[in-house]
Design an enzyme around this catalytic site. Sequence first.
Site, PDB file in Angstrom:
ATOM      1  N   LEU A 134      14.807   7.006   5.062  1.00  0.00           N
ATOM      2  CA  LEU A 134      14.827   5.442   5.011  1.00  0.00           C
ATOM      3  C   LEU A 134      13.668   4.893   4.426  1.00  0.00           C
ATOM      4  CD1 LEU A 134      15.480   4.863   8.580  1.00  0.00           C
ATOM      5  CD2 LEU A 134      17.009   4.808   6.859  1.00  0.00           C
ATOM      6  N   GLY A 135      12.533   5.686   4.113  1.00  0.00           N
ATOM      7  CA  GLY A 135      11.397   5.153   3.225  1.00  0.00           C
ATOM      8  C   GLY A 135      10.198   5.843   3.297  1.00  0.00           C
ATOM      9  N   ALA A 138       2.253   5.528   2.529  1.00  0.00           N
ATOM     10  CA  ALA A 138       1.244   6.071   2.390  1.00  0.00           C
ATOM     11  C   ALA A 138       0.728   7.146   3.600  1.00  0.00           C
ATOM     12  CB  ALA A 138       0.012   5.134   2.005  1.00  0.00           C
ATOM     13  N   VAL A 142       9.719   7.859   6.643  1.00  0.00           N
ATOM     14  CA  VAL A 142      10.518   7.662   7.889  1.00  0.00           C
ATOM     15  C   VAL A 142      11.880   8.099   7.599  1.00  0.00           C
ATOM     16  CG1 VAL A 142      11.539   5.551   9.270  1.00  0.00           C
ATOM     17  CG2 VAL A 142       9.174   5.487   8.331  1.00  0.00           C
ATOM     18  N   LYS A 157       9.228   8.794  12.117  1.00  0.00           N
ATOM     19  CA  LYS A 157       8.246   8.678  11.504  1.00  0.00           C
ATOM     20  C   LYS A 157       7.391  10.070  11.408  1.00  0.00           C
ATOM     21  CE  LYS A 157       4.315   5.714  10.339  1.00  0.00           C
ATOM     22  NZ  LYS A 157       3.267   4.610  10.652  1.00  0.00           N
ATOM     23  N   ASP A 252      -2.108  -6.281  11.361  1.00  0.00           N
ATOM     24  CA  ASP A 252      -1.593  -5.846   9.934  1.00  0.00           C
ATOM     25  C   ASP A 252      -0.126  -6.846   9.956  1.00  0.00           C
ATOM     26  OD1 ASP A 252      -1.352  -5.052   7.410  1.00  0.00           O
ATOM     27  OD2 ASP A 252      -0.522  -2.973   8.172  1.00  0.00           O
TER      28      ASP A 252
END
Length: 414
Positions: A134-135, A138, A142, A157, A252
């Site tokens: 999915l992605g 750094a 995922v 993750k 964040d």
Amino acid sequence: MSVFEAINTEIGGSEKFWKFDQRQNFQETFKNKVYQKSKSGILKEVNLSLCQNYLVKVGPNSVNKKTLLDWKIVEPFIEDNGQNARFGFSIGHLSWSKDFYVENQETLDTWIQHLSTVGIMMDFENDFSIIKELGNGAFGTVYLAESNDTAELYAVKSISKHDITANPANLANLINEIKFMRKLDHPNIVKLHYVYENQTNIYLVIDYVGGGDLFKRIIKRKVYSEEHIAKFAQKLLDVLIYLNSFNIVHRDLKLENILMVSEENDYDFKLTDFGLAAEATEGLSLRCGSPGYIAPEILRKNLYDSKVDVFSAGVIFYILFSGRMPFPGRNAQEILLRNRDCKISFLHQQNLSKLAMTFILRLTEPIANLRPSVKEALNDPWFEKQLNSAASQNHLVSKIGKFQACRKIMGNIS
């Protein structure tokens, strides 16, 4: 070696499995018959309960012993000598652990089902099948994954253990993410379901949220109406109030960490990524966050508290209003300098109401003491106007609907 063994020893204060605890007010989560092997090899029943994230053993004279499960490996086993099978689970680490036996496979499965939500599991490949990536960031990759037991979809993750051990900051982020996400249970926060470890990776199994992040949504939608933004803003500030109830500061907040629940709805979301989160019991000092969203007091190396999340929320609302970043720059350094100076312009927002501009300026106030708390932000006049306007429209739609229904009934009667 498990990356969690040192953490467990540090938090526990020693490598002893049990610690004495005289309190009697444990909130029991699960209990079933459990046995331990004596020195002579005989299985003896022990009084063992799962109490949230603790395993509690009650001995003679009701003396409690407990062990924290957060950072301990949980591993089921079957001992089969060809005649009788013994079912059980091990809790601890390679250098020290405890074995517990249960009566059958069904009871073992039930214990593992409960323990898997509070301990560290080992058999990710047996429990989940990776579907696609999915992605990639750094701090890990995922994936979309499917539970082999239930066929339910999750996001996973995956974090390299090499990256964790090579950089102490990565280990701190991992600990924070697990510690805080296991505490939280809110409809607008991504839930952490399980943590796994194998020889090479750590896997965090979390909610799969299929609507993409808010950054991609804004690129697609461009600009939102004030009414839509009010609904979204109310939910985000409600999440911050919930975090404040645990003394947690996210640190964040940004578009990429807000995941939209669906393609159709523009204000239902789940907040994710608690790697930089911290407990705000005292003034915080670590410089962290994403350029363009960081509260000025962090960049000025001042002590700070939960109001840094209010500032970041204000930046997000500005972007929703305008489709632009408030602190643009050609590189991170330029963005950080403008972020620190905190001069916000509304030149490109001709259609923005004065109440909305005032709302944004209050939340992005550079001086923390003058910035509103989350609860104060929710009482802003802009909110009152937008939500009252939405309520009036809903009331009007309801009245029209009732009137049309009445006409239909009357028409049928005549």
